[in-house]
Design an enzyme around this catalytic site. Structure first.
Site, PDB file in Angstrom:
ATOM      1  CB  CYS A   2     -14.262  -1.822 -83.165  1.00  8.91           C
ATOM      2  SG  CYS A   2     -15.694  -1.554 -84.120  1.00  8.91           S
ATOM      3  CG  HIS A   5     -11.414   1.323 -87.144  1.00  5.56           C
ATOM      4  ND1 HIS A   5     -10.862   0.123 -86.276  1.00  5.56           N
ATOM      5  CD2 HIS A   5     -12.965   1.386 -86.656  1.00  5.56           C
ATOM      6  CE1 HIS A   5     -12.168  -0.144 -85.481  1.00  5.56           C
ATOM      7  NE2 HIS A   5     -13.124   0.421 -85.878  1.00  5.56           N
ATOM      8  CD  GLU A   6     -14.888   4.932 -87.847  1.00  7.65           C
ATOM      9  OE1 GLU A   6     -15.760   4.191 -88.375  1.00  7.65           O
ATOM     10  OE2 GLU A   6     -14.124   4.793 -86.843  1.00  7.65           O
ATOM     11  CG  HIS A  24     -16.491   0.239 -89.247  1.00  6.92           C
ATOM     12  ND1 HIS A  24     -17.351  -0.917 -88.675  1.00  6.92           N
ATOM     13  CD2 HIS A  24     -15.960   0.713 -88.368  1.00  6.92           C
ATOM     14  CE1 HIS A  24     -17.022  -1.048 -87.562  1.00  6.92           C
ATOM     15  NE2 HIS A  24     -16.058  -0.221 -87.056  1.00  6.92           N
TER      16      HIS A  24
END
Ligand code: ZN
Length: 184
Positions: A93, A135-136, A139
């Site tokens: 990351c 992954h995003e 976030h």
């Protein structure tokens, strides 16, 4: 414009982002900043909270993720619509410089999102693109990779990042200075 990237731990990274109400010039500029910054570093994706903006926006270089050249897409107000299978994937990351971990991901993952043009679209993928979408999404939901790592590893990562940030502050270095430094 190139923006500084926040290094975890940071409140903006640890809190869920808020939905975008209207796609105006500010959102267009935010998308441009995310793309410029991601491109400079050569990352696959970058989320707005990582540059200190607590909004549900992220970009992914679809071309890079699928090995078909460069083509950025902006994802606004994403919602998970599909998740299937399980894989272990090695992942890093940009907000955790120098850290890599094997984490559990869905094999295939899909979201619904709003484009910069304001239309609602669907995207679903496996491989690197599916991994990047997960992954995003994490976030914008206020979750960083650390939460997917084993509990015994987390304090060590936190300590490493704190030392890095202290050193940066002492030497007056920005994120972009640091990622250009050779790893110790
Ligand atoms: Zn990240």
């Amino acid at each position: 414009m190139i923006q500084d990237i926040l290094i975890w731990p940071n409140k903006v990274l640890d809190n869920p982002a808020t939905p975008v109400v209207e796609i105006d010039d500010e959102i267009q500029a935010l998308a441009d900043d995310l793309i410029d910054t991601c491109e400079l570093i050569g990352g696959v994706g970058l989320a707005a909270p990582q540059i200190g903006v607590p909004l549900q926006v992220f970009v992914i270089d679809i071309g890079r993720a699928t090995g078909t050249g460069e083509k950025y897409e902006t994802f606004i107000n994403p919602v998970q619509v599909q998740a299937r299978g399980a894989v272990k994937m090695s992942e890093g990351c940009l907000s955790l410089p120098g850290i890599r971990a094997k984490v559990d991901r869905y094999e295939e993952f899909g979201i619904e999102y709003t484009t910069l043009e304001g239309t609602r679209e669907n995207i679903s993928s496996d491989g690197v693109l599916g991994q990047a979408l997960q992954h995003e999404m994490d976030h914008v939901n206020g979750k960083v990779l650390v939460e997917k790592m084993s509990r015994i590893k987390r304090p060590g990562v936190r300590q490493k990042m704190k030392i890095l940030k202290r050193r940066m502050k002492a030497a007056g270095l920005t994120y972009h200075d640091v990622i250009r430094m050779p790893e110790e």
